[in-house]
Design an enzyme around this catalytic site. Structure first.
Site, PDB file in Angstrom:
ATOM      1  N   LYS A  42     -91.759  -8.023  50.098  1.00 66.37           N
ATOM      2  CA  LYS A  42     -91.585  -7.828  51.542  1.00 66.37           C
ATOM      3  C   LYS A  42     -90.332  -6.996  51.768  1.00 66.37           C
ATOM      4  O   LYS A  42     -89.238  -7.374  51.353  1.00 66.37           O
ATOM      5  CB  LYS A  42     -91.453  -9.163  52.274  1.00 66.37           C
ATOM      6  CG  LYS A  42     -91.336  -8.953  53.788  1.00 66.37           C
ATOM      7  CD  LYS A  42     -90.791 -10.163  54.504  1.00 66.37           C
ATOM      8  CE  LYS A  42     -90.428  -9.769  55.933  1.00 66.37           C
ATOM      9  NZ  LYS A  42     -89.655 -10.808  56.619  1.00 66.37           N
ATOM     10  N   GLY A  73     -85.796 -15.065  64.426  1.00 65.26           N
ATOM     11  CA  GLY A  73     -85.145 -16.330  64.720  1.00 65.26           C
ATOM     12  C   GLY A  73     -84.993 -16.662  66.189  1.00 65.26           C
ATOM     13  O   GLY A  73     -84.386 -17.670  66.537  1.00 65.26           O
ATOM     14  N   ALA A 116     -91.714 -12.552  62.671  1.00 65.56           N
ATOM     15  CA  ALA A 116     -90.521 -12.778  63.485  1.00 65.56           C
ATOM     16  C   ALA A 116     -90.869 -13.067  64.940  1.00 65.56           C
ATOM     17  O   ALA A 116     -91.742 -12.422  65.531  1.00 65.56           O
ATOM     18  CB  ALA A 116     -89.560 -11.594  63.432  1.00 65.56           C
ATOM     19  N   GLY A 117     -90.164 -14.048  65.484  1.00 71.96           N
ATOM     20  CA  GLY A 117     -90.265 -14.361  66.899  1.00 71.96           C
ATOM     21  C   GLY A 117     -91.101 -15.571  67.249  1.00 71.96           C
ATOM     22  O   GLY A 117     -91.035 -16.070  68.366  1.00 71.96           O
ATOM     23  N   ASN A 127     -90.387 -18.681  59.663  1.00 68.17           N
ATOM     24  CA  ASN A 127     -89.442 -19.532  58.952  1.00 68.17           C
ATOM     25  C   ASN A 127     -88.754 -20.477  59.923  1.00 68.17           C
ATOM     26  O   ASN A 127     -88.928 -21.691  59.892  1.00 68.17           O
ATOM     27  CB  ASN A 127     -88.435 -18.670  58.193  1.00 68.17           C
ATOM     28  CG  ASN A 127     -87.486 -19.477  57.317  1.00 68.17           C
ATOM     29  OD1 ASN A 127     -86.636 -18.914  56.646  1.00 68.17           O
ATOM     30  ND2 ASN A 127     -87.599 -20.789  57.295  1.00 68.17           N
ATOM     31  N   THR A 128     -87.964 -19.904  60.847  1.00 71.88           N
ATOM     32  CA  THR A 128     -87.137 -20.715  61.737  1.00 71.88           C
ATOM     33  C   THR A 128     -87.952 -21.696  62.566  1.00 71.88           C
ATOM     34  O   THR A 128     -87.529 -22.831  62.801  1.00 71.88           O
ATOM     35  CB  THR A 128     -86.320 -19.802  62.671  1.00 71.88           C
ATOM     36  OG1 THR A 128     -85.619 -18.832  61.883  1.00 71.88           O
ATOM     37  CG2 THR A 128     -85.313 -20.607  63.480  1.00 71.88           C
TER      38      THR A 128
END
Length: 331
Positions: free
Chosen positions: A174, A235, A261-262, A283-284
């Site tokens: 990635k 995040g 993301a997001g 992830n977050t």
């Protein structure tokens, strides 16, 4: 006995009488088979570590994978393929921000994900016996996707992934090259340059990018095996901010498209899948949930539900009400 050498190891000056790099790695109480080594800017193939003699003044970087398989979606034949590799789960999860590796592994199990992103970081030579991600998440059972988190130039990203390939042998990676630290938006000029170089070296880059259909197509032409437009800043948990551009990217792409993301909650993941994306990376949203294990399970279900909704084909939208019950025979 030979005089001790002065070396720089992971940014710190160290004196050692080790004759070879392999001997130095063992002196640090590390296992050569679990690390990758760069000496004076050049990667040293793991197979040659035992023969690679050290010289006074050598600068070495010793890295491994940190948190930065066979988890099949039951009863699902709806697979997706990237660079010739087929997966059942359309959810990719990260390995950072968890309280410990055990919680990370439990969340991965609950998510059903078959791919995890991993960061490449220096080995802690002062505590070589510290737990490692590979002790909890087996790279033989789960596909590791090395990433370039924290890289702000094409050169840094390429260097990182060369080390990653030496450490684990993976060519599916990635790529993200960030423009600045406040927004963590990608620098598309550097990202495109890195994509071209990596593809020419035999890497298979899945590339984090802006939600721009033109940029996504340029990356595909440069050798990206998947494009990964952001839904919102990394995040942030803001969800997908521009469904129109994500949809345009999906319609124009010949490679898999994954929102990266997001995502903040399960409904965001479902929206990404309803737009026709091949998958979602997060992830977050899981790691910072009050109950990460439960959130991981919710994300798994949301991705599956969103995919089912996309395949089912949603109803048309209308400007006015349309009653569900027939009016004929109304009393």
């Amino acid at each position: 006995m030979a005089a001790p050498l002065t070396l720089t190891v992971n940014g710190e000056t160290r004196r050692s009488s080790a004759p070879t790099i392999a001997a130095l790695v063992r002196e640090l109480d590390l296992v050569p088979e679990k690390v990758a080594v760069e000496r004076n800017g050049e990667i040293v193939p793991r197979s040659t570590l035992a023969d690679a003699a050290l010289a006074d003044g050598d600068v070495l970087e010793i890295v491994h994978f940190v948190g930065g398989g066979d988890h099949h979606a039951a009863g699902s034949d709806d697979t997706w393929t990237v660079a010739g590799r087929t997966f059942r789960s359309r959810l990719i999860v990260g390995t950072g921000k968890y309280k410990d590796f055990a919680q990370n592994a439990a969340a991965l199990e609950a998510s059903g994900a078959e791919i995890v992103t991993v960061a490449v970081r220096r080995v802690n030579v002062s505590d070589p016996k510290a737990p490692m991600l590979t002790d909890f998440i087996d790279p033989k059972k789960v596909t590791y996707l090395p990433n370039t988190a924290g890289c702000f130039t094409a050169e840094d990203a390429i260097r990182t992934l060369r080390l990653a390939r030496e450490a684990g042998g993976w060519d599916l990676v990635k790529l993200e090259v960030l423009g600045e630290a406040r927004t963590l938006y990608p620098d598309m000029r550097e990202t495109l340059r890195a994509t071209e170089r990596l593809a020419s070296e035999g890497f298979l880059p899945m590339v984090y990018c802006v939600d721009d259909p033109i940029a996504a197509k340029q990356l595909e032409d440069a050798g990206a095996v998947a494009v990964m437009p952001l839904g919102a800043p990394i995040g942030s948990g803001l969800g997908i901010q521009n469904r129109v551009t994500i949809r345009l990217i999906v319609e124009g792409a010949s490679v898999p498209v994954l929102v990266d993301a997001g995502v903040g909650t399960a409904s965001d993941a479902a929206v990404a899948m309803e737009l026709g994306c091949d998958g979602v990376l997060m992830n977050t949203a899981i790691a910072e949930a009050k109950d990460p294990i439960r959130m991981a399970r919710a994300m798994k279900q949301a991705v599956e539900a969103g995919r089912d909704a996309y395949l089912a084909g949603r109803m048309a939208t209308r400007k006015y009400a349309d009653p569900s019950s027939p009016l004929a025979g109304l009393i």
